[in-house]
Motif scaffolding. Structure first.
Motif, mmCIF file in Angstrom:
data_model
loop_
_atom_site.group_PDB
_atom_site.id
_atom_site.type_symbol
_atom_site.label_atom_id
_atom_site.label_comp_id
_atom_site.label_asym_id
_atom_site.label_seq_id
_atom_site.Cartn_x
_atom_site.Cartn_y
_atom_site.Cartn_z
ATOM 1 N N ILE A 332 0.834 -1.208 0.000
ATOM 2 C CA ILE A 332 0.000 0.000 0.000
ATOM 3 C C ILE A 332 0.868 1.257 0.000
ATOM 4 C CG2 ILE A 332 -1.739 1.290 1.293
ATOM 5 C CD1 ILE A 332 -2.840 -1.402 2.288
ATOM 6 N N VAL A 347 -7.995 -1.119 -2.088
ATOM 7 C CA VAL A 347 -7.634 -2.399 -1.454
ATOM 8 C C VAL A 347 -8.923 -3.193 -1.320
ATOM 9 C CG1 VAL A 347 -6.583 -3.523 0.539
ATOM 10 C CG2 VAL A 347 -5.767 -1.261 -0.185
ATOM 11 N N VAL A 361 -4.214 -4.869 -4.361
ATOM 12 C CA VAL A 361 -3.889 -3.469 -4.069
ATOM 13 C C VAL A 361 -3.645 -2.788 -5.423
ATOM 14 C CG1 VAL A 361 -2.302 -1.883 -2.940
ATOM 15 C CG2 VAL A 361 -2.871 -4.078 -1.853
#
Length: 428
Positions: A332, A347, A361
């Motif tokens: 992330i 996500v 992601v």
């Protein structure tokens, strides 16, 4: 009573035949009978002596026949027993080498293959018994070594590498089997083993590359620190503004080295326990929520929104909570840094199956050129070196994530399109 006399006569007859077989030669008896017959013809010997000598000659003949019969039947029986013992020994040796995980061949002095274990069958395919060794192994180095060992009787080993279908390195050893010949009815036997050291060679190469890359990565901030220290000690010794600016840069470089050392230590710890699967149970929903919350200030500073789409029910996997947090933090954080232009990171669960969940992601940044995608999980590999360093990357984040997922029996799949963004999918 008659039976007892019969037994007695039979026993006496056997005894006489045995004595004659041990002490007399029928050729001597034949000469005695002929001599006695000639004397009788001349009237010098009673006829009873000739009859008695003839009986002795017949009994001696029976004894010799029994001897010959025993001799002829004993030889095949002995040969059959040797063949049976050899077959049993061969079966025992075959069972023993089958338990080995390395390919093994047993060959004779005339270079014929007598035995192969299962690992050798996988490597070379089935080899018929007594097939020629050169017909199955085409490597001249191995054949020359085997012939040298057969000629000298001294064990020897060489390193042999194959390029196709993939690079494989073997330590090939040939040695005489001294105790095997007598068990298999004579002859000389030799054992050829193939020990696969490909993984060790790859690790050695990876280690040397790792040390070279790590030293290079540390050299740059160290050189920067040294230069600024010399400047502060010399020309900028009394310049407060320069000191403030240089100290800020030095702090940034020291922080970068600290992150690099932390990542190196983390990678080393993961390599030590890479073969040990975790045994804890982790719910991915709360874990992803924790990662999103911890990275929210960082994303807000970059002007990026982290959108989290969680399923209504718990999705549990077997894993280590701290390590999985590190994986999703890396993914992330990278999406926020390198996909900053897209202003959004999604996500979400692609598959919320309890047994095989998938977490994706996605960023909407510039994307990754296709020639770089297969290598982005390598240590210190960067698509853009300057951009990575400007964003305070160490080049180890994805390598650490890949190691953690390998330990968790999971995979990292990367899909990217230039100008549209990149998706990292974790498949448990």
């Amino acid at each position: 009573m008659k039976v007892r006399k019969g037994i007695l006569v039979e026993e006496r007859g056997s005894t006489i035949r045995w004595l004659l077989a041990q002490l007399w030669d029928e050729r001597v008896l034949l000469a005695a009978v002929l001599f006695t017959a000639s004397l009788m013809w001349m009237g010098g010997v009673p006829a009873g002596w000739v009859v008695f000598a003839s009986v002795l000659l017949v009994l001696a003949g029976f004894a010799r026949a029994e001897r010959l019969e025993g001799r002829t039947t004993a030889v095949p029986a002995s040969a059959a027993r040797l063949d049976a013992d050899a077959a049993d020994s061969l079966s025992a040796i075959a069972a023993l080498i089958d338990a080995l995980d390395m390919p093994v061949l047993v060959v004779t002095a005339d270079e014929t293959v007598r035995l192969q274990n299962r690992a050798a069958t996988v490597l070379f395919g089935p080899i018929p018994r007594n097939a020629d060794l050169a017909g199955r192994i085409r490597a001249p180095g191995i054949l020359d070594m085997a012939r040298e060992v057969i000629a000298t009787g001294q064990a020897k080993e060489i390193e042999h590498s194959e390029r196709l279908p993939s690079e494989t390195v073997y330590i090939v050893r040939a040695a005489p089997m001294q105790a095997l010949g007598p068990r298999l009815g004579g002859g000389r036997y030799f054992l050829i083993s193939f020990r696969d050291v490909s993984q060790a060679r790859r690790i050695d190469r990876m280690r040397s590359d790792f040390v070279a890359n790590a030293s290079h990565e540390l050299r740059t901030p160290l050189a920067s620190l040294r230069g600024f220290i010399e400047t502060l000690q010399g020309p900028a010794k009394g310049d407060e503004k320069a000191q403030e600016r240089f100290l800020g840069i030095m702090h940034e470089q020291a922080t970068r080295m600290s992150r690099l050392v932390d990542d190196l230590l983390s990678l080393s710890r993961l390599e030590l326990k890479s073969n040990i699967a975790p045994d804890q149970t982790v719910d991915l929903g709360p874990l992803l929520g924790h990662v999103r919350d911890s990275l929210q200030p960082f994303a807000a500073e970059l002007g990026v929104e982290i959108a989290l789409d969680l399923p209504d029910r718990a999705v549990e996997v077997t894993g280590d909570r701290d390590e999985l947090i590190e994986v999703f933090e890396n993914l992330i954080e990278n999406a926020c840094k390198y996909g900053q232009e897209g202003k959004r990171v999604d996500v979400r669960f692609l598959v919320a199956d309890a047994e095989h969940p998938e977490v994706a992601v996605t960023d909407y940044g510039p994307g990754i050129p296709p020639e770089h995608v297969p290598r982005i999980t390598e240590r210190f590999y960067r698509v853009n070196v300057e951009a990575s360093r400007s964003k305070k990357g160490t080049g180890l984040g994805l390598a650490i994530a890949k190691h953690i997922l390998t330990r968790h029996r999971a995979r990292l799949v990367v899909k990217s399109e230039v100008g549209k963004g990149t998706t990292f999918t974790v498949k448990f």
